[in-house]
Design an enzyme around this catalytic site. Structure first.
Site, PDB file in Angstrom:
ATOM      1  N   ARG A  54       0.817  -1.216   0.000  1.00 29.58           N
ATOM      2  CA  ARG A  54       0.000   0.000   0.000  1.00 29.58           C
ATOM      3  C   ARG A  54       0.848   1.261   0.000  1.00 29.58           C
ATOM      4  NH1 ARG A  54      -3.061   2.109  -2.590  1.00 29.58           N
ATOM      5  NH2 ARG A  54      -4.095   0.080  -2.613  1.00 29.58           N
ATOM      6  N   LYS A 111       0.826  25.116  -3.653  1.00 28.07           N
ATOM      7  CA  LYS A 111      -0.387  24.425  -3.196  1.00 28.07           C
ATOM      8  C   LYS A 111      -0.169  22.917  -3.284  1.00 28.07           C
ATOM      9  CE  LYS A 111      -3.329  28.281  -4.578  1.00 28.07           C
ATOM     10  NZ  LYS A 111      -4.392  28.752  -5.489  1.00 28.07           N
ATOM     11  N   LYS A 169       2.836  39.992  -3.399  1.00 31.51           N
ATOM     12  CA  LYS A 169       1.427  39.824  -3.748  1.00 31.51           C
ATOM     13  C   LYS A 169       0.624  41.029  -3.265  1.00 31.51           C
ATOM     14  CE  LYS A 169       0.102  35.751  -4.523  1.00 31.51           C
ATOM     15  NZ  LYS A 169      -0.505  34.393  -4.456  1.00 31.51           N
ATOM     16  N   GLU A 215       2.798  40.787  -8.200  1.00 28.66           N
ATOM     17  CA  GLU A 215       1.453  40.476  -8.698  1.00 28.66           C
ATOM     18  C   GLU A 215       0.690  41.756  -9.021  1.00 28.66           C
ATOM     19  OE1 GLU A 215      -1.273  37.448  -6.680  1.00 28.66           O
ATOM     20  OE2 GLU A 215      -2.158  39.354  -6.049  1.00 28.66           O
ATOM     21  N   ASP A 229      -2.755  38.389 -12.454  1.00 29.40           N
ATOM     22  CA  ASP A 229      -3.686  37.621 -11.640  1.00 29.40           C
ATOM     23  C   ASP A 229      -5.119  37.764 -12.134  1.00 29.40           C
ATOM     24  OD1 ASP A 229      -4.365  35.977  -9.385  1.00 29.40           O
ATOM     25  OD2 ASP A 229      -5.128  37.771  -8.390  1.00 29.40           O
TER      26      ASP A 229
END
Length: 292
Positions: free
Chosen positions: A111, A146, A178, A208, A230
């Site tokens: 597994r 992320k 940002k 950004e 963005d």
């Protein structure tokens, strides 16, 4: 015995220390204090087995060095023959590894090995699909931060296996200003001026923006190496590329999907970043079948 490092994708790096740390952490999580009590209870210690590590769908493989390291950590008597390496595109039904040795070790590691290969191959396969939509353009597909906590190095490696590029690995290897930084710093020029004063000569600065007016202000400052556009629509991105004319690298982020990538790439931007490469990649179907 196969050395895991020999199966790494040829154009991507994954530290042997990262492999060992991830494997030992995962095995400790699964084996706990008493080990694989099911295998211990049902399989005599001297029993050997032959198993096939098989891809049940088509796609791009990643994580085989980790799968091998799992079995090597459990027994040095498991013999492994590799039939593919990371970064390879395989068809459904392809045998990736053949395992021969102590049955308990193979079953105990099953597994954990599948979890690594399934997760990372899923990221690589999703990345390859995104990259395919940029054919004929200059745009490169990038991952973001992320990622699954504790697995960032592995998942970013899988992005490379799929033909993508890595964005920064953490907060410490590049400056990305940002909207919240701009708000607290007192504006675009103030933030860029402070960043440029602090950055070493090898550290890049990206900022950004979400409007063309902000982009013009950044270009007037001549302090940024890259600009993150963005959540802009395609016509605005096209105008941004024309306005910039190559003076800084342009990266697109926000609202990027498999359906929108081709149109975004065609605007002339340099990079397209998507968190979906890692946070939303479906698991790749791999299995271990005992050969009887």
């Amino acid at each position: 015995m196969i050395a895991p490092a020999t199966l790494l994708a040829p154009d991507a790096f994954l530290s042997p220390l990262a492999i060992d740390a991830a494997v030992h952490r995962a095995l400790d999580e699964d084996l706990g204090r008493a080990g694989d009590v099911t295998s211990i209870a049902t399989i005599p210690e001297a029993t050997t087995a032959r198993a096939l590590f098989v891809a049940r769908q088509s796609g791009v493989i990643a994580g085989l060095p980790l799968a091998i390291a799992v079995f090597r950590a459990l027994s040095d008597r498991v013999e492994i023959t590799a039939h593919a390496r990371d970064g390879a595109t395989v068809a459904a039904g392809t045998t990736l590894l053949t395992l021969t040795g102590p049955a308990r070790a193979i079953l105990s590691g099953e597994r954990t090995a599948l979890n690594f290969a399934g997760r990372l191959s899923g990221v690589a396969t999703q990345t390859a699909a995104y990259v395919g939509h940029t054919a004929g353009t200059r745009a490169r597909i990038c991952c973001t931060r992320k990622t699954t906590p504790g697995l960032r190095a592995l998942e970013k490696y899988a992005v490379r296996c799929g033909g993508g590029s890595n964005h920064r690995f953490g907060l410490d290897d590049a400056i990305l200003i940002k909207d919240n930084h701009i708000a607290v710093a007192g504006g675009i020029r103030a933030a860029l001026t402070r960043a440029r004063a602090m950055a070493g000569h090898l550290m890049k600065i990206e900022i950004e923006v979400d409007t063309l007016a902000q982009l013009r202000e950044v270009l007037d400052c001549s302090l940024a190496d890259a600009v993150l556009l963005d959540n802009m629509d395609v016509p605005t991105l096209r105008e941004a590329a024309a306005l910039t004319a190559g003076r800084v690298a342009l990266e697109v982020s926000g609202g990027v999907t498999a359906q929108s990538i081709a149109a975004i790439a065609a605007t002339g931007v340099d990079y397209i970043s998507s968190g979906a490469l890692t946070h939303s990649a479906p698991n790749f179907d791999v299995a271990i079948d005992i050969a009887t």
